[in-house]
Design an enzyme around this catalytic site. Structure first.
Site: not given
Ligand SMILES: *[C@@H]1O[C@H](CO)[C@@H](O)[C@H](O)[C@H]1NC(C)=O
Ligand SMILES: *[C@@H]1O[C@H](CO)[C@@H](O)[C@H](O)[C@H]1NC(C)=O
Ligand SMILES: *[C@@H]1O[C@H](CO)[C@@H](O)[C@H](O)[C@H]1NC(C)=O
Ligand SMILES: *[C@@H]1O[C@H](CO)[C@@H](O)[C@H](O)[C@H]1NC(C)=O
Ligand SMILES: *[C@@H]1O[C@H](CO)[C@@H](O)[C@H](O)[C@H]1NC(C)=O
Ligand SMILES: *[C@@H]1O[C@H](CO)[C@@H](O)[C@H](O)[C@H]1NC(C)=O
Ligand SMILES: *[C@@H]1O[C@H](CO)[C@@H](O)[C@H](O)[C@H]1NC(C)=O
Length: 559
Positions: A267, A271, A471
């Site tokens: 994750e 980003d 995300s």
């Protein structure tokens, strides 16, 4: 904007001799956490006290003016000092709360620049006397350990006038997972691309080689919480593999907070790798809150950091969310105030809309409703949904990604900036879910979208495919806004700040690729059969206004 500001009196429960500040906060232990033991009285906890602010109404009006392109005050943002002067708690509040803490022997407190939070360390035995009702236990999940209370806390009615909530008691740290989906993509054809890379995104969103940042004062950030570490080496490898055709940076400039040890998380890599691919060559910060203490709430920690730093990146992207119905109204209203504070300073805050479509909550046997997510549902953030390519192997047009979070808040009324847009959607859409599944008068989200399917990410030095979720779309959209900020700064204009009032005024169809196909998921029951809202022409509660067409969006936001 008509936004509910004060905690409704009805939301505050009264106990014998005390007031429950968050009677509606879920105290049940979330799945995955196991209770281990009752902690000892000498164990230390760090609690966060949200002190009542002043001039809340004035702040709200100010945010409206500085983010409305038709107001003479548009872009006249406050410094942290002047924001602090406006909303700082009253001397009475500070004195009352500090005396209360001191009477209980609490001395180790830290404040922040705006003075509206106090963070105090104390033994468990002190906390249990200070806040009648709490009983601390230790809970573990994998390698994480937290101290929490499964019973409500109360304070005296005098203290209840001065604090809004206490953090570090009930809310567990978020556990974020990205989706890895490879279904229906095995049928590779000629002329295909093998998933989303910076090259594909830049092609689809019309970014030329020259569309990279170059203003020395521009910057952007992503925030990540528990167990989320990004790896500098993975970022460099990613840029080596995928950054050949545009000017970019391969290093994060500033890490705020503590990076944990251990392996990088997919994750966190996602980003950073993608905000730096659309927001290419722009100085990038990472906020990382491994959480300095077992009782802290990493998301709240991040909010406090913002109010304790006078110089910050202009754009922040965060992929984090909770069910609205699991959080107390007092907590959400106050976090919403924190977003207003960010807006007053000209910061743009983007949240992922979530990966559960409309969501589903069982109200009683055979009766469900959709389940909105917070902070996605805050009227003071810009919420980003997700799309996929119609043909997963070509840069064709985009359709709804069925996971794209969207819907209507049950807590925040619809802000004025979106009333006409959303009522038009509700009026013009023939096929809507049954009315008792959602709240037509609530803040509707998402506001915008970007691709959320089939990304490549480098993690532990290896490129891995099929990474999905909002995300991914959120940092992509954030990077594009940073490019617009870059151009604005070059012209001596203020950055975009809180985007929504300007966004809904654009009649944004023209600056976006409108997404008109597909529906997102929802309750699998006899009434909605797994289908929530569907995308349609113009704005919709699945993909917002659509996905960015950079040159047009730039033109719209660069007079
Ligand atoms: C806020 O920053 C000041 C110094 O800049 C520091 O002393 C203080 O501990 C910080 N507050 C918190 C809650 O971390
Ligand atoms: C995959 O394809 C099958 C058959 O074409 C379809 O029924 C199913 O909904 C698809 N799954 C997704 C997630 O698109
Ligand atoms: C953006 O890209 C599309 C597809 O490549 C192209 O048709 C269009 O002319 C480009 N420019 C703008 C401003 O839309
Ligand atoms: C990258 O940004 C720096 C300023 O931060 C600028 O000097 C440089 O020219 C930029 N590079 C490109 C390729 O535009
Ligand atoms: C960048 O910011 C500094 C400090 O605010 C300012 O003095 C400087 O003029 C800015 N540079 C540019 C190119 O705007
Ligand atoms: C619907 O939303 C409003 C705020 O817009 C709220 O006051 C009301 O309680 C909500 N209704 C339900 C059933 O949650
Ligand atoms: C939606 O319909 C209602 C009732 O028919 C009407 O009062 C309202 O003006 C319509 N709104 C829009 C934006 O079309």
């Amino acid at each position: 904007m008509r936004v509910l500001l004060l905690l409704l009196a009805a939301g505050v429960g009264i106990s014998r001799g005390g007031v429950y500040l968050e009677p509606d906060q879920r105290v049940r232990v979330p799945d995955g956490w196991t209770k281990v033991e009752r902690v000892s009285g000498n164990d230390l906890v760090v609690l966060t006290f949200a002190l009542k602010q002043q001039n809340v109404r004035k702040l709200q009006e100010l945010v409206e003016r500085v983010s409305d392109p038709d107001s003479p005050q548009y872009g006249q943002y406050l410094t942290l000092d002047s924001l602090s002067a406006l909303i700082h708690p009253s001397a009475d509040t500070l004195w009352t709360v500090r005396s209360w803490l001191e009477e209980h022997g609490v001395q180790q407190c830290e404040s922040i620049q705006t003075g509206d939070f106090l963070q105090c360390e104390m033994p468990v035995s002190t906390a249990e006397v200070l806040l009648p009702g709490v009983r601390f236990h230790r809970y573990v999940r994998g390698t994480s350990s937290v101290i929490r209370s499964e019973s409500q806390y109360s304070v005296s009615s005098e203290i209840a006038q001065h604090i809004e909530f206490v953090g570090g008691l009930h809310r567990f740290p978020p556990v974020r997972k990205v989706l890895v989906r490879s279904e229906n993509k095995t049928d590779v054809k000629a002329g295909f691309h093998l998933g989303v890379t910076p090259y594909i995104l830049r092609q689809r969103y019309n970014l030329t080689t020259g569309d990279v940042g170059s203003h020395p004062n521009n910057s952007q950030a992503c925030a990540q919480f528990l167990e989320q570490y990004f790896s500098q080496a993975d970022l460099s490898e990613f840029m080596k593999l995928f950054g050949k055709d545009f000017g970019h940076r391969s290093e994060v400039d500033h890490v705020v907070g503590q990076q944990g040890a251990g392996k990088a998380g997919v994750e966190a890599s996602l980003d950073v790798e993608y905000i730096m691919s659309t927001g290419a060559n722009i100085s990038t910060w990472v906020f990382t809150n491994a959480g300095r203490h077992e009782s802290q709430e990493p998301f709240l920690e991040w909010m406090l950091l913002l109010s304790n730093l006078s110089s910050l990146p202009w754009v922040h992207t965060i992929s984090y969310g909770d069910d609205e119905d699991s959080l107390s109204a007092a907590y959400m209203q106050r976090i919403n105030m924190e977003f207003m504070k960010a807006g007053a300073r000209g910061l743009t805050i983007l949240f992922a809309s979530g990966d559960d479509g409309a969501g589903c909550k069982q109200v009683m046997k055979n009766k469900n409703t959709f389940r909105p997510s917070f902070p996605a549902s805050s009227p003071y953030v810009t919420t980003v949904g997700g799309t996929s390519f119609k043909d997963p192997f070509q840069v064709t047009y985009e359709v709804t990604d069925y996971i794209s979070g969207g819907g209507f808040s049950n807590v925040f009324p619809m802000p004025s900036y979106q009333v006409s847009t959303v009522s038009q959607f509700l009026n013009a859409t023939a096929k809507l879910p049954p009315e008792n599944y959602y709240n037509r008068s609530g803040r509707a989200y998402p506001d915008v979208a970007a691709l959320s399917d089939n990304y490549w990410v480098v993690i532990n030095r290896f490129p891995i495919p099929w990474v999905s979720g909002t995300s991914a779309s959120t940092p992509v959209f954030g990077g594009i806004l940073s490019l617009i900020n870059d151009q604005r700064l070059k012209k001596g204009l203020p950055p975009l700040g809180f985007l929504n009032p300007a966004l809904y005024k654009l009649q944004a169809e023209s600056a976006f690729y409108d997404v008109t196909e597909g529906c997102h998921v929802a309750c699998f029951d006899d009434l909605v059969l797994g289908e929530g809202f569907c995308a349609g022409p113009g704005w919709d509660p699945v993909t917002g206004w659509g996905t960015p067409n950079y040159p047009k969006l730039l033109k719209a936001f660069l007079p």
